[in-house]
Structure formats: C-alpha cells, structure tokens
Design an enzyme around this catalytic site. Structure first.
Site, mmCIF file in Angstrom:
data_model
loop_
_atom_site.group_PDB
_atom_site.id
_atom_site.type_symbol
_atom_site.label_atom_id
_atom_site.label_comp_id
_atom_site.label_asym_id
_atom_site.label_seq_id
_atom_site.Cartn_x
_atom_site.Cartn_y
_atom_site.Cartn_z
ATOM 1 N N ASN A 124 -12.875 2.429 -5.471
ATOM 2 C CA ASN A 124 -14.274 2.826 -5.262
ATOM 3 C C ASN A 124 -14.587 4.256 -5.726
ATOM 4 O OD1 ASN A 124 -12.702 3.775 -3.119
ATOM 5 N ND2 ASN A 124 -14.405 3.717 -1.674
ATOM 6 N N ALA A 146 -5.824 1.526 -8.560
ATOM 7 C CA ALA A 146 -6.228 0.164 -8.197
ATOM 8 C C ALA A 146 -6.291 -0.715 -9.440
ATOM 9 C CB ALA A 146 -7.588 0.190 -7.511
ATOM 10 N N GLU A 147 -5.966 -1.984 -9.275
ATOM 11 C CA GLU A 147 -5.939 -2.900 -10.421
ATOM 12 C C GLU A 147 -7.318 -3.092 -11.044
ATOM 13 O OE1 GLU A 147 -6.311 -5.488 -6.686
ATOM 14 O OE2 GLU A 147 -5.159 -3.731 -7.303
ATOM 15 N N ALA A 203 -4.994 -2.297 6.999
ATOM 16 C CA ALA A 203 -3.945 -3.323 6.956
ATOM 17 C C ALA A 203 -2.888 -2.978 5.915
ATOM 18 C CB ALA A 203 -4.564 -4.686 6.657
ATOM 19 N N GLY A 219 -2.327 0.010 4.648
ATOM 20 C CA GLY A 219 -1.701 1.247 5.080
ATOM 21 C C GLY A 219 -0.553 1.016 6.046
ATOM 22 N N GLU A 236 -5.464 7.748 4.208
ATOM 23 C CA GLU A 236 -6.900 7.707 4.498
ATOM 24 C C GLU A 236 -7.280 6.241 4.461
ATOM 25 O OE1 GLU A 236 -10.567 6.853 3.704
ATOM 26 O OE2 GLU A 236 -10.245 8.002 1.865
ATOM 27 N N CYS A 250 -15.716 4.602 1.899
ATOM 28 C CA CYS A 250 -15.010 4.540 3.180
ATOM 29 C C CYS A 250 -15.764 5.284 4.271
ATOM 30 C CB CYS A 250 -13.601 5.093 3.031
ATOM 31 S SG CYS A 250 -13.533 6.696 2.234
ATOM 32 N N GLU A 289 -7.082 15.614 3.630
ATOM 33 C CA GLU A 289 -7.182 15.916 2.214
ATOM 34 C C GLU A 289 -8.315 16.904 2.002
ATOM 35 O OE1 GLU A 289 -5.360 11.811 0.334
ATOM 36 O OE2 GLU A 289 -7.534 12.086 0.283
#
Length: 504
Positions: A174, A199-200, A256, A258, A275, A309, A482
């Site tokens: 994102n 990310a893919e 999940a 994480g 995060e 997020c 962060e």
C-alpha cells in the site's frame, strides 16, 4: 459521488481505455538486485495494473536460493559498511534522497500503475518516502552513546551504540516506496545492511529504488532486493527470518502474518520490529467543529481508497451532532470523490489492490445491511477491483465492519451518547495503531488522548504521518517504532564498556 458516464456495471467508461506506463527505461527494472548486480531467477511472475487487470511487467521470481545469496552479500558488505563514518553514510543517503526527488514523476507513475493510487497521492508518497531518507541522513550523525559516572574512581563506564547487522526488510503493497525508505533509511544510517522483500503486488517501486541507490553510490551488498511471487513468499520469508546471518527483521503487514514471522525469528532470537494491523477509531464529540471533522474524515478514510494501516475504520459520532455530521459527510463524498484510473488527473479514488480486497468490502457491507445498517452512499462492488465509496448509518458494534479491519472505502457510523461510551467502544479491540478524535474541549482532549489505547493520536487532524514523528502501535499492532529519533534505535545495540585500572 462525482463520476463520469458509466457502463452497465457502474464502472466509469474511462476504465475501458488503454493505459500505458511511460517512464525512463532505467527505472523500470524487472530483475532482482543482489550485491550490486541485477540477477535473473529461474521463473518470472506478472505485475498487474489493479485498475485494468492488464500486465505491466514480468518480474524475476526469486526463491530461497536468491534470498540466501542476498543475505550472504549483505553480511559480507556489513563489515565494510559499518566502518564508514556517520558523515559518509549521511552523504550517501542524502544523494539517494536527491535522486528520489529528481525522479519523482516516474516513481509516482510506478506507484499508480502497480498500486492503483491517484497520481496526486503517488507524488505525495514519493515526497514522504524521500523525506525518510533526508531525515535519517541527518540522524546518522546523531547516534550518541553515553559516558556514565562510575562509583569506582579507577574505572570509566561507557555505553556504545553499534549496528545490529543484516536487517531483513519485508514491506507491504500500500506504500511501496515509503515503507521501504522508512525502514532502510534508519538501517543504513545506523550502519546496517539490508535485504528487502517487497510485496508481490508492487515490486517495481522497490527495484526502482535499488537503481537509484546504485546511482547514489550505495556500495554493493548494502541494499539488496529479492522480489517474489505470492507462491514463493513463504519460502523466501523463512530464509529472511531464520538465517543465522540475519540480525534483525522489520515487517509491515497484517497481524496474522506478523505472528508467523515472530515465531520464525524466535528460534535465533533476532531483533524484531513490526508494524501490524490497525482498526482506528474516529470520534466526533458534540463540541467538535463539524466542518473540520468532516474534512478530517474524508482525509483519513478515503486516502488510497481506504487502504492505509492508519486509516479510520470505525466512526463514532455523538448524538447531538450525529445527523448534521452524516448530512455534511454525504455531501462531501458526492462533491469530492471520483472513481477512475489513477493516471486520470480527475481521479480521487482508484481501485483496490485486487479482487479479493473488493470482495472483502462487499462482504462487510452485506453483513452490516443484513443487521440493520442503512446505505446512505455507494454500497456496490463494481467491475474488477473497484468498490464504491460507501457510507453506512445505524451501525452497531455487532457488525463485522466494526470488529475487523476493512482496508477499503467503507465508512460505518456509530452513534454514541457519552465520552465513556466512546472510549469503551474505541478501546474494545486487540489492536491499537492509530486513533483520531475531534473536540474543542481542552480538558476532554487531554482525557481522551491519554486514554485511547493506540500508539498514535490525531487530535482535530485526520493525517498524522511524518518522518519527524514516531510511528507504531500498541497491543497486537506491533513492536517498536519507525521514523523520528527513535526509528534508528531499532537498528542499534547498546554495548557496555568498562574501562578499568585507571590511576585516580
């Protein structure tokens, strides 16, 4: 919501046009980047434009072997990189920042085509991403240790700060540029080397950053990128979280996932920062300036089509101003929101990242309506990955949209009566990343800010992220921070040195 003429499924006709990604060939990289070299993998995977479903590029599908090569390269490079002076690392990070700024238009186009964001938001992300490189280029020279007064006259106590080593950086789709620079900027400033697994859905932004890191003079092996498909992600992630040469894992993504990575990292007791998921409350009290609250709600909810997020997930509005807020919010949605391809300058709402994401929003809307919620705006899933921005009234805490993160353009409104009731609803979650509220009562502002169980609070403000401030959550929203002066600490160990045998 403002929309141009649509087809028979409600999708803007603009979506049936052809769109092409027109950027510098140097920045459209499709191989992995390991030890300063562009590498192939035995196979490739497609990167799709989520707005059209069309293939943008085929990218090297790196596996465990390539991940191990990257870790080994980063480990070897660490021993020379940590010997660079803080000023030398600072200068290189600043050069990288300058190159991001210089190439902002092309980098923004990459984000729009692989992530779906409107160009205005993509340009904003590049400025945000570059800001972390600028910030940590400055923080590199401010890693201070301590000299501690000793109880013994013949010794001195020093506390030294040293880099933890190789850091595995696993990032989400994102914010495909900013989530990398927020982590990598801190790591490199501290003297660590990194292996990035993007990310893919959005590897192209990460690979463009690698090209610019090379141009900036970041030494070989210091910054490595191993893109991979959804199918290979578990095996690559296992290498990055279990290899004994890795000293640190930093992850942004779902709670999940994480938890899985934490278990993997536990066997070798790695430093970890995470995060994770959010479920942000957005509270509007009777004393609020309603117009400002509506503007804050629009910013907080509909940025990136609700796929952040920290975007607000549960809207709690006090009884006396509830109807006024709902009315003004609906009008703002009608006037300001426009669906379309992100490269169209009129677009404010792009697609969701994929069909699964759109289906999740649809499921939450259907669940809420089945339990008595009223659809005041939107409510429909459209073709492909699009979903109408949706406003729901008469929402209760029994509904799915108030119990799990949506990650989409759904705005459910809950009516409440007292401050205590609002706080109880807001805190009734196992996660606590961000929270927002609007009030003009100073005493209430202090009470609510202190009692919201979140890591970040926006008071009369719907946008709060900035490199200078700490970013992170409480509860199951993660570990560590962060950004800010605290972000670099996640990549540093403290070593105690006792210098004895001195003549008093």
């Amino acid at each position: 919501m403002a929309m141009e003429k649509t087809d028979d499924v409600g999708l803007p006709l603009v979506m049936h046009r052809q769109y092409s990604l027109d950027i510098s060939a140097q920045l459209l990289r499709t191989q992995g980047y390991v030890n300063g070299q562009w590498i192939n993998a035995p196979s490739t995977f497609p990167v799709l434009d989520p707005a059209t479903g069309e293939e943008i590029a085929k990218v090297a599908d790196c596996g465990p072997a390539e991940a191990k090569l990257a870790v080994d390269a980063a480990y070897k490079a660490f021993y020379s990189w940590k010997q660079h002076t803080a000023k030398e690392r600072s200068v290189l990070l600043r050069k990288w920042y300058d190159l991001l700024t210089l190439n902002k238009d092309d980098l923004a186009k990459l984000i729009t085509f692989e992530c779906g964001k409107p160009m205005k938001e993509s340009l904003g992300e590049i400025a945000y991403a570059a800001g972390f490189l600028e910030w940590f280029s400055e923080e590199a020279r401010r890693v201070y240790g301590d000299v501690v007064p000793s109880a013994a006259k013949d010794r001195r106590i020093l506390l030294l700060k040293q880099p933890v080593g190789v850091a595995s950086i696993i990032t989400p789709w994102n914010f495909p540029s900013a989530m990398i620079t927020r982590k990598v900027g801190a790591a490199l400033a501290a003297g660590c080397t990194v292996v990035v697994k993007p990310a893919e859905d959005t590897p192209l932004s990460a690979l463009a950053l690698a090209e610019l890191a090379s141009q900036a003079g970041i030494p070989a092996g210091v910054f490595n990128v191993v893109p991979c498909s959804r199918e290979k992600t578990p095996s690559v992630g296992t290498v990055l979280c279990t290899d004994p040469l890795v000293g640190k894992v930093s992850f942004t993504g779902s709670t999940a996932t994480g938890k899985i990575l934490l278990k993997l990292a536990a066997d070798t007791v790695k430093r970890v920062s995470m995060e994770l998921g959010g479920h942000a409350p957005f509270i509007v009290f009777d004393s609020a300036d309603v117009d400002k609250a509506v503007a804050g709600a629009m910013n907080s909810k509909f940025r990136n089509s609700g796929q952040t997020c920290v975007c607000s997930n549960r809207f709690l509005v006090q009884s006396r101003i509830h109807d006024c807020f709902i009315e003004k919010l609906g009008k703002a949605m009608d006037a300001e929101l426009r669906l379309g391809h992100g490269s169209d300058p009129n677009t404010t709402q792009g697609p969701l990242i994929n069909v699964r994401a759109s289906e999740k929003v649809e499921h939450q809307v259907m669940d809420a309506v089945s339990q008595g919620a009223k659809v005041l705006r939107g409510g429909k899933r459209l073709d492909g990955s699009f979903h109408q921005p949706t406003l729901l009234a008469d929402v209760t805490t029994d509904m799915l949209c108030t119990r799990e993160e949506t990650f989409g353009p759904l705005l459910p409104v809950i009516r409440f009566s007292t401050e205590e009731e609002a706080l109880a609803i807001a805190n009734a979650s196992h996660v606590g990343l961000a929270g927002y509220f609007f009030s003009q009562d100073v005493s209430q502002i202090w009470r609510v800010a202190e009692n919201l169980e979140v890591g970040m609070v926006g008071v009369n403000e719907g946008l709060l992220s900035t490199p200078e401030a700490s970013f992170g959550g409480v509860k199951q929203s993660g570990l560590g921070r962060e950004g800010s002066k605290y972000g670099i600490e996640e990549y540093l160990d403290v070593k105690y040195m006792c210098f004895g045998g001195l003549t008093p």
